[in-house]
Design an enzyme around this catalytic site. Structure first.
Site, PDB file in Angstrom:
ATOM      1  N   ASP A  52       0.878  -1.800  -0.082  1.00 47.12           N
ATOM      2  CA  ASP A  52      -0.049  -0.054   0.001  1.00 47.12           C
ATOM      3  C   ASP A  52       0.677   1.570   0.045  1.00 47.12           C
ATOM      4  O   ASP A  52       0.582   2.686   0.066  1.00 47.12           O
ATOM      5  CB  ASP A  52      -0.991   0.000   1.309  1.00 47.12           C
ATOM      6  CG  ASP A  52      -0.149  -0.278   2.417  1.00 47.12           C
ATOM      7  OD1 ASP A  52       0.636  -0.044   2.820  1.00 47.12           O
ATOM      8  OD2 ASP A  52      -1.116  -0.185   3.462  1.00 47.12           O
ATOM      9  N   LYS A 121      -1.342  -9.513   2.984  1.00 45.50           N
ATOM     10  CA  LYS A 121      -1.120  -9.050   3.739  1.00 45.50           C
ATOM     11  C   LYS A 121      -1.765  -7.901   4.658  1.00 45.50           C
ATOM     12  O   LYS A 121      -2.455  -7.186   4.188  1.00 45.50           O
ATOM     13  CB  LYS A 121       0.690  -8.697   3.562  1.00 45.50           C
ATOM     14  CG  LYS A 121       1.122  -8.247   4.427  1.00 45.50           C
ATOM     15  CD  LYS A 121       2.549  -7.298   4.402  1.00 45.50           C
ATOM     16  CE  LYS A 121       3.367  -5.787   4.238  1.00 45.50           C
ATOM     17  NZ  LYS A 121       2.747  -4.740   5.028  1.00 45.50           N
ATOM     18  N   GLU A 190       9.040  -3.931  10.521  1.00 50.89           N
ATOM     19  CA  GLU A 190       9.101  -2.513   9.537  1.00 50.89           C
ATOM     20  C   GLU A 190      10.005  -1.877  11.416  1.00 50.89           C
ATOM     21  O   GLU A 190       9.158  -1.809  11.926  1.00 50.89           O
ATOM     22  CB  GLU A 190       8.168  -2.234   9.503  1.00 50.89           C
ATOM     23  CG  GLU A 190       9.393  -1.023   8.618  1.00 50.89           C
ATOM     24  CD  GLU A 190       7.178  -0.745   7.849  1.00 50.89           C
ATOM     25  OE1 GLU A 190       6.479  -0.998   7.278  1.00 50.89           O
ATOM     26  OE2 GLU A 190       7.957   1.181   7.395  1.00 50.89           O
TER      27      GLU A 190
HETATM   28  O1  KIV Z   1       3.453  -1.302   1.591  1.00 44.28           O
HETATM   29  C1  KIV Z   1       4.114  -1.616   1.677  1.00 44.28           C
HETATM   30  O2  KIV Z   1       5.721  -1.018   0.549  1.00 44.28           O
HETATM   31  C2  KIV Z   1       4.651  -2.367   2.921  1.00 44.28           C
HETATM   32  C3  KIV Z   1       6.511  -2.896   3.340  1.00 44.28           C
HETATM   33  C4  KIV Z   1       6.823  -1.439   3.559  1.00 44.28           C
HETATM   34  C5  KIV Z   1       7.382  -3.459   3.827  1.00 44.28           C
HETATM   35  O3  KIV Z   1       4.690  -3.105   3.510  1.00 44.28           O
END
Ligand code: KIV
Length: 272
Positions: A52, A121, A190
Site C-alpha cells: 500500500d 498481507k 518494520e
Molecule cells: O507497503 C509496503 O511497501 C510495505 C513494506 C514497507 C513492507 O508494507
C-alpha cells in the site's frame, strides 16, 4: 557474490518456509505496475509485494491511508500479469479489514479473485487475530506485519523505530507467536531494533522478512523506487540505494528536452 539458492521455478508460500529451513535468505521488493514487475521478476526476486506504499510512491499521498481496495486490485492485477516466478503478496489497504472479520474476508476474496495475487498481507497483532483466522479459513495465505505499521501512523505520531521499550517489545513477541499459531505463512517486521527482530525470527518457524530490522531475520524487503534511487527525499538509515535513477532520469530527460528544442531529435534515421 554468488550465493547458494535452490532453483524454484515458481515461488510458493511453502518455498519460503523451505528457504528458512535451509537458511537461504528471502528477497522481496515492492512493485505496483506491469513493466517494473516484469523486470523485478526476471531478475530473480522471490516475493513481490504490491504494497500500500503505492499510495505514497505512485499517487503522491503523504500516508498509506488513502489508497482504496479498488486501486490495490488495479496495481496487483498489473503485477500479476507480468510475473512468471515470484510469489505476489498484496496489501489489504487501510479500512478494508479493520472493522470486522467478515469485511476482512470479503476484501481478501476480492483481491484474490480480481487481481490473481497469491496472498494478502495485513498490519497488526492481536487486534486483527479474528480477521486473520477468517481469511485463512477461506484458504487464503496471510502474511502479518508488525513493528512500524504505517496504517497506524496517526496513532504513533512519527515514523521512528518501534518497540524500543520493553512493554512494546514484549507485545510484539507475543503477536509474532500468535501470527504463527493462527497459520500465517510469514511476517514482515518494520523498523524495530535488530536484536529484537533476530529474537523474533528465531522464535517462530515461519519466515520473518525485515525492513529496517537488521540482518538476523530470514529475508529483506525494500520499496523498489527507493532501492533504485527513483525517490531521493527519503533517506532512512536502513535504505541501501543500488542506483541513482532520479539523477540519471533527470539528466536523460533534460537531454531530450534540449534535443527537441535544438531540432537535433529526430534525426534523418529516426523518421520515415
Ligand atoms: O507497503 C509496503 O511497501 C510495505 C513494506 C514497507 C513492507 O508494507
Amino acid at each position: 557474490m554468488s550465493v547458494a539458492k535452490k532453483d524454484y521455478k515458481r515461488v510458493t508460500v511453502k518455498s519460503l518456509v523451505e528457504m528458512k529451513q535451509h537458511n537461504e535468505k528471502i528477497s522481496m521488493l515492492t512493485a505496483y505496475d506491469y513493466t517494473m514487475a516484469k523486470i523485478v521478476d526476471g531478475a530473480g526476486i522471490d516475493v513481490i509485494l504490491v504494497g500500500d506504499s503505492a499510495s505514497n510512491v505512485m499517487a503522491g499521498h503523504e500516508t498509506t491511508l488513502p489508497i482504496t481496495l479498488d486501486q490495490m486490485i488495479y496495481h496487483a492485477s498489473s503485477v500479476v500479469r507480468a510475473i512468471d516466478r515470484a510469489l505476489v503478496v498484496v496489501d489489504l489497504p487501510f479500512g478494508s479489514y479493520q472493522s470486522d472479520p467478515k469485511e476482512a474476508l470479503r476484501s481478501a476474496i476480492r483481491i484474490m479473485k480480481e487481481s490473481g495475487g497469491h496472498a494478502v498481507k495485513m498490519e497488526g497483532g492481536k487486534e486483527v487475530k479474528d480477521s486473520i483466522k477468517r481469511i485463512l479459513n477461506a484458504g487464503i495465505p496471510v502474511m502479518g506485519h508488525l513493528g512500524l505499521t504505517p496504517q497506524s501512523i496517526y496513532k504513533f505520531g512519527t515514523y521512528t523505530v518501534r518497540a524500543k521499550e520493553e512493554q512494546e517489545a514484549q507485545q510484539l513477541k507475543e503477536d509474532a507467536l500468535m501470527l504463527e499459531k493462527a497459520g500465517c505463512f510469514g511476517i514482515v517486521l518494520e523498523k524495530i531494533p535488530a536484536k529484537l527482530a533476530e529474537e523474533v525470527a528465531k522464535s517462530v518457524s515461519i519466515p520473518v522478512i525485515g525492513i529496517g530490522a537488521g540482518g538476523g531475520v530470514d529475508g529483506q524487503v525494500l520499496v523498489l523506487h527507493d532501492m533504485i534511487g527513483m525517490t531521493h527525499e527519503f533517506n532512512p538509515r536502513f535504505l541501501r540505494r543500488y542506483m541513482n535513477l532520479y539523477e540519471e532520469m533527470t539528466t536523460a530527460i533534460g537531454q531530450y528536452v534540449d534535443d527537441v528544442k535544438s531540432k537535433d531529435f529526430p534525426s534523418d534515421t529516426e523518421q520515415y
